[in-house]
Design a protein around this motif. Structure first.
Motif, PDB file in Angstrom:
ATOM      1  N   LEU A 252       0.835  -1.204   0.000  1.00 17.76           N
ATOM      2  CA  LEU A 252       0.000   0.000   0.000  1.00 17.76           C
ATOM      3  C   LEU A 252       0.871   1.256   0.000  1.00 17.76           C
ATOM      4  O   LEU A 252       0.550   2.248  -0.663  1.00 17.76           O
ATOM      5  CB  LEU A 252      -0.939  -0.008   1.215  1.00 17.76           C
ATOM      6  N   VAL A 253       1.995   1.210   0.741  1.00 14.61           N
ATOM      7  CA  VAL A 253       2.905   2.366   0.757  1.00 14.61           C
ATOM      8  C   VAL A 253       3.478   2.566  -0.647  1.00 14.61           C
ATOM      9  O   VAL A 253       3.547   3.684  -1.156  1.00 14.61           O
ATOM     10  CB  VAL A 253       4.036   2.156   1.796  1.00 14.61           C
ATOM     11  N   ARG A 254       3.861   1.460  -1.288  1.00 10.95           N
ATOM     12  CA  ARG A 254       4.410   1.550  -2.649  1.00 10.95           C
ATOM     13  C   ARG A 254       3.372   2.196  -3.572  1.00 10.95           C
ATOM     14  O   ARG A 254       3.683   3.105  -4.337  1.00 10.95           O
ATOM     15  CB  ARG A 254       4.788   0.164  -3.142  1.00 10.95           C
ATOM     16  N   ASP A 255       2.128   1.712  -3.454  1.00  9.73           N
ATOM     17  CA  ASP A 255       1.061   2.285  -4.295  1.00  9.73           C
ATOM     18  C   ASP A 255       0.894   3.778  -4.010  1.00  9.73           C
ATOM     19  O   ASP A 255       0.721   4.576  -4.932  1.00  9.73           O
ATOM     20  CB  ASP A 255      -0.281   1.591  -4.026  1.00  9.73           C
ATOM     21  N   ALA A 256       0.952   4.123  -2.698  1.00  7.85           N
ATOM     22  CA  ALA A 256       0.747   5.527  -2.319  1.00  7.85           C
ATOM     23  C   ALA A 256       1.836   6.401  -2.937  1.00  7.85           C
ATOM     24  O   ALA A 256       1.570   7.505  -3.419  1.00  7.85           O
ATOM     25  CB  ALA A 256       0.748   5.677  -0.797  1.00  7.85           C
ATOM     26  N   PHE A 257       3.062   5.888  -2.960  1.00  6.86           N
ATOM     27  CA  PHE A 257       4.167   6.688  -3.504  1.00  6.86           C
ATOM     28  C   PHE A 257       4.130   6.754  -5.016  1.00  6.86           C
ATOM     29  O   PHE A 257       4.840   7.538  -5.628  1.00  6.86           O
ATOM     30  CB  PHE A 257       5.513   6.113  -3.041  1.00  6.86           C
ATOM     31  N   GLN A 258       3.306   5.889  -5.626  1.00  4.32           N
ATOM     32  CA  GLN A 258       3.221   5.930  -7.091  1.00  4.32           C
ATOM     33  C   GLN A 258       1.941   6.586  -7.554  1.00  4.32           C
ATOM     34  O   GLN A 258       1.646   6.615  -8.754  1.00  4.32           O
ATOM     35  CB  GLN A 258       3.339   4.502  -7.645  1.00  4.32           C
TER      36      GLN A 258
END
Lengths: 358, 358
Positions: A252-258
């Protein structure tokens, strides 16, 4: 000069054996120049890998065996038919004194049964347990049992407490580790009969630990306890649920940063701190569960560990061997159970009932 | 015009009652204009709060009682002495048809025992269970039991499966939810006798669900199953461990973003995406466990829920009441257990053994 330490490796255990085993050993060799390795398994698969790594080959010995314990084998079958397997031979090397510790990423149930059968349990220990270090906000804690014993009674939980505390003293360097029993509430009346009875025993014992009562699952990560004790079913589920939650949040963090250009730039700016965080939480950096309670050291790696994860498990193994963990636990147990009537080495009545995978 | 829905509130349950209960209802009133509220508890404490909120007071009725179930009360004591408590009266309102659903943030064990005693279990249900929605990478899944039943046998797990699937059909809108039993391995031979036997029954049943076998703790967050079934001890530990892990990572992420000026700027840039993530994982946004298997709707809020968390629990309650969950579960159970010999309404033999806190 350091004394040599010899690590017996089940080269055929784990999802991507023998490659991760050999490559993991390559990393471990660089970290621990005093380490020597015994590889047990199929020569035709292992030799080409060793040939490609002359530095490792120089400190390694390859012992061929065709037999392999599969991930589907029941513990009882491993005991009957797997006595010449790479897993069994690695443990036999510890028993014979040819190795200081054995490491396997294979079938946990089979490993537990073979280790118990070959090495035998320490005097005054009924059931060995799997213990590992977990990341917390304050650093690390020891948790056990992580899947060796599906059903546990109160005296098993007390044994785990003694062993877990010895582990924490050795590995975390704590004189009087704070120990809690995992439960579904902190009040005395909460939980099943086993944890309530174990708490009663621990409260009235004079053990080299600080018994802090019950702990709920949400306080493990906060670092409220140095040692968290539970049965193997609950411990395994809790450990894996924590890993899964960490992975979920990572995704989810990865998605948020993308999610936007701004966010991508934000990630680049915060990257160093976030990478340190990822490393602290990566299960591969906490890989390597130790089987406590045996007359010899055996470390279980995650079956799906990465190369660096397997190297971490070898590191744990070397650490345990250096600290002479068995001797320390035996000392502790001697002090604790002196004069108490605790059964010695229970027979391997039904190994299938006690074993699980990790 | 919407039909009114009446929510009975145990105004004295929870760490910061009655304030969070009243303030939570204020938020819920704005979200659900059709909602009416019955507040049960000490008038002297509740009335000033309601007086300060005229809009809420207009759709609320206050019913005074002095009795309160404390967080330390054993279930058996709550049954003997707590029959006039705010908790019991809220449940009685559901039984009498004065309310569509009751919500309490009080002592789980007492709530479970009182709800079972007052509302009785549905025909063909032996043990009610606590179910809740959890965040996953794909959205949400239903998990039960979360702490109502410390010890469960195979037939309890099968009952939980039927109820959990009905819950998923109602709340998640899935025709044929994918259901898994929580275990310490995915192979058929893994786990304790209870899960193995339950799997055997589920494999051979013709239920309105897709039985996907066992699931390990690390796959819950990935969203591999729509419904995850386990005993109340394991479920409670898993849920809380997941919450604790999320909190740990939240703290570490916050530290990482404060580790340098660059990182602080990075946070500001990525903030919007990260705030969405925090909201998705916040336990307060998933607060409200439903007691399944009773002749009436009861929702349990976390004792330490925030105001918005308590409002979420009221939202779950209203959602269940709107969907007529009990009717749907009864229908499902009728189909499932038709012709099978399942015991009706087991006596409340020892409520203390079954209850726990959440």
């Amino acid at each position: 000069m350091n004394k040599h330490l010899t690590v017996a490796l089940d080269a055929m255990g784990g999802d991507e054996a023998p490659a991760i085993v050999v490559h993991g050993a390559e990393i471990a060799r660089e970290r621990f120049p005093e380490a020597r390795f015994l590889f047990f398994g199929r020569e035709s698969e292992i030799k080409p890998l060793l040939d490609a790594s002359p530095a490792l080959a120089q400190v390694s010995t390859l012992i061929h065996t065709d037999d392999v314990v599969s991930s589907e084998d029941k513990p009882a079958r491993a005991l009957r038919r797997g006595r010449k397997s790479s897993m069994a031979l690695a443990i036999e090397a510890v028993k014979a004194g040819d190795a200081d510790v054995a490491v396997s990423a294979g079938n946990t149930g089979a490993l537990m049964a073979l280790a118990k059968f070959i090495l035998r349990t320490l005097p005054s220990i009924d059931r060995p347990a799997l213990a590992s270090l977990l990341p917390t906000y304050k650093g690390e804690c020891v948790m056990l049992d992580l899947g060796a014993n599906v059903e546990c009674d109160a005296s098993n939980l007390v044994e785990f407490s003694v062993m877990g505390a010895a582990f924490a003293r050795t590995v975390l360097g704590l004189q009087r580790p704070k120990l809690s029993l995992l439960n579904i509430g902190v009040e005395e009346l909460k939980g099943n009969e086993e944890v309530k009875e174990a708490a009663e025993i621990l409260r009235n014992s004079d053990l080299p630990l600080e018994f802090a009562g019950f702990i709920e699952g949400d306080m493990i990560g906060a670092g409220s306890a140095d040692v968290v004790v539970t049965d193997g079913f609950t411990g395994n589920v809790a450990l894996k649920t924590a890993e899964g939650t960490a992975r979920l949040i990572g995704s989810l963090v990865r998605d948020a940063f993308q999610s936007s250009t701004r966010a991508k730039l934000g990630y680049l700016m915060a990257r160093r701190g976030l990478d340190g965080l990822r490393s602290h939480l990566d299960p591969n950096n906490h890989n390597g569960a130790v089987m406590l309670g045996l007359n010899g050291l055996v470390v279980k790696s995650h079956g799906g560990a990465s190369i660096s994860g397997f190297a971490t498990a070898i590191g744990v193994a070397i650490d345990m061997a250096r600290h002479n963990l068995i001797h320390l636990i035996t000392q502790d147990l001697g002090g604790v159970f002196m004069g108490q009537s605790v059964e010695d080495e229970a027979p391997l009545s039904n190994p299938d009932k006690e074993a699980s995978s990790r």
